[in-house]
Scaffold this motif. Structure first.
Motif, PDB file in Angstrom:
ATOM      1  N   GLN A  31     -16.677   1.630  25.049  1.00  0.00           N
ATOM      2  CA  GLN A  31     -15.486   1.054  24.425  1.00  0.00           C
ATOM      3  C   GLN A  31     -15.853  -0.286  23.797  1.00  0.00           C
ATOM      4  O   GLN A  31     -16.321  -1.186  24.499  1.00  0.00           O
ATOM      5  CB  GLN A  31     -14.377   0.842  25.450  1.00  0.00           C
ATOM      6  N   TYR A  32     -15.612  -0.397  22.480  1.00  0.00           N
ATOM      7  CA  TYR A  32     -15.974  -1.608  21.757  1.00  0.00           C
ATOM      8  C   TYR A  32     -14.889  -1.993  20.763  1.00  0.00           C
ATOM      9  O   TYR A  32     -14.125  -1.148  20.302  1.00  0.00           O
ATOM     10  CB  TYR A  32     -17.275  -1.407  20.962  1.00  0.00           C
ATOM     11  N   ILE A  33     -14.913  -3.258  20.418  1.00  0.00           N
ATOM     12  CA  ILE A  33     -14.156  -3.759  19.278  1.00  0.00           C
ATOM     13  C   ILE A  33     -15.197  -4.214  18.276  1.00  0.00           C
ATOM     14  O   ILE A  33     -16.000  -5.115  18.554  1.00  0.00           O
ATOM     15  CB  ILE A  33     -13.221  -4.908  19.680  1.00  0.00           C
ATOM     16  N   LEU A  34     -15.229  -3.550  17.119  1.00  0.00           N
ATOM     17  CA  LEU A  34     -16.192  -3.860  16.070  1.00  0.00           C
ATOM     18  C   LEU A  34     -15.535  -4.762  15.038  1.00  0.00           C
ATOM     19  O   LEU A  34     -14.393  -4.539  14.646  1.00  0.00           O
ATOM     20  CB  LEU A  34     -16.678  -2.581  15.396  1.00  0.00           C
ATOM     21  N   SER A  35     -16.286  -5.763  14.596  1.00  0.00           N
ATOM     22  CA  SER A  35     -15.762  -6.717  13.615  1.00  0.00           C
ATOM     23  C   SER A  35     -16.502  -6.575  12.297  1.00  0.00           C
ATOM     24  O   SER A  35     -17.672  -6.191  12.260  1.00  0.00           O
ATOM     25  CB  SER A  35     -15.940  -8.143  14.133  1.00  0.00           C
ATOM     26  N   GLN A  36     -15.811  -6.931  11.232  1.00  0.00           N
ATOM     27  CA  GLN A  36     -16.430  -6.978   9.918  1.00  0.00           C
ATOM     28  C   GLN A  36     -17.515  -8.051   9.933  1.00  0.00           C
ATOM     29  O   GLN A  36     -17.402  -9.037  10.643  1.00  0.00           O
ATOM     30  CB  GLN A  36     -15.387  -7.328   8.856  1.00  0.00           C
ATOM     31  N   ASP A  37     -18.572  -7.823   9.148  1.00  0.00           N
ATOM     32  CA  ASP A  37     -19.627  -8.820   9.017  1.00  0.00           C
ATOM     33  C   ASP A  37     -20.267  -8.674   7.638  1.00  0.00           C
ATOM     34  O   ASP A  37     -19.764  -7.934   6.795  1.00  0.00           O
ATOM     35  CB  ASP A  37     -20.651  -8.711  10.150  1.00  0.00           C
ATOM     36  N   ALA A  90     -20.079  -6.558  17.604  1.00  0.00           N
ATOM     37  CA  ALA A  90     -19.210  -5.923  18.599  1.00  0.00           C
ATOM     38  C   ALA A  90     -19.068  -6.748  19.860  1.00  0.00           C
ATOM     39  O   ALA A  90     -19.866  -7.618  20.156  1.00  0.00           O
ATOM     40  CB  ALA A  90     -19.801  -4.554  18.964  1.00  0.00           C
ATOM     41  N   ARG A  91     -17.995  -6.378  20.568  1.00  0.00           N
ATOM     42  CA  ARG A  91     -17.810  -6.873  21.932  1.00  0.00           C
ATOM     43  C   ARG A  91     -17.182  -5.740  22.723  1.00  0.00           C
ATOM     44  O   ARG A  91     -16.580  -4.819  22.155  1.00  0.00           O
ATOM     45  CB  ARG A  91     -16.973  -8.140  21.980  1.00  0.00           C
ATOM     46  N   LYS A  92     -17.355  -5.792  24.046  1.00  0.00           N
ATOM     47  CA  LYS A  92     -16.781  -4.755  24.903  1.00  0.00           C
ATOM     48  C   LYS A  92     -15.261  -4.842  24.860  1.00  0.00           C
ATOM     49  O   LYS A  92     -14.693  -5.913  24.759  1.00  0.00           O
ATOM     50  CB  LYS A  92     -17.241  -4.943  26.343  1.00  0.00           C
ATOM     51  N   ARG A  93     -14.631  -3.717  24.969  1.00  0.00           N
ATOM     52  CA  ARG A  93     -13.174  -3.665  25.023  1.00  0.00           C
ATOM     53  C   ARG A  93     -12.740  -3.572  26.461  1.00  0.00           C
ATOM     54  O   ARG A  93     -13.356  -3.035  27.313  1.00  0.00           O
ATOM     55  CB  ARG A  93     -12.679  -2.463  24.225  1.00  0.00           C
TER      56      ARG A  93
END
Length: 93
Positions: A31-37, A90-93
């Motif tokens: 489970q991740y939250i992906l961010s624009q880069d 990313a970071r863990k959700r």
């Protein structure tokens, strides 16, 4: 890390981020939250790529590879579309 079969998944765009859940044969889902880069400036494009790759993995019983580098704020996800691996912020959700 080892490649794993995908049992189910969920990919959704929330604001300018993408929430991803990948259920495999592991006890806990990824489970991740992906961010624009810089490399992936469009959250909708990230979601489209992951949706297509994960759907193909489920349909063809293929495997995906997930490699976490959370201390550096990214995760690599390899999907069976041309066996392509992308690195996402990313970071863990």
């Amino acid at each position: 890390m080892a490649k794993r079969p995908v049992k189910s998944f969920n990919v959704q765009v929330v604001g300018n981020q993408v929430e991803v859940e990948i259920v495999t044969d592991r006890q806990k889902p990824y489970q991740y939250i992906l961010s624009q880069d810089v490399n992936h400036p469009d959250a909708h494009e990230i979601a489209r790529h992951l949706q297509a790759g994960l759907a193909q993995a489920v349909a063809t019983f293929d495997k995906v590879e997930v490699v976490e580098f959370l201390e550096r704020n990214y995760v690599s996800i390899g999907v069976p579309i041309k066996y392509h691996t992308d690195r996402y912020t990313a970071r863990k959700r």
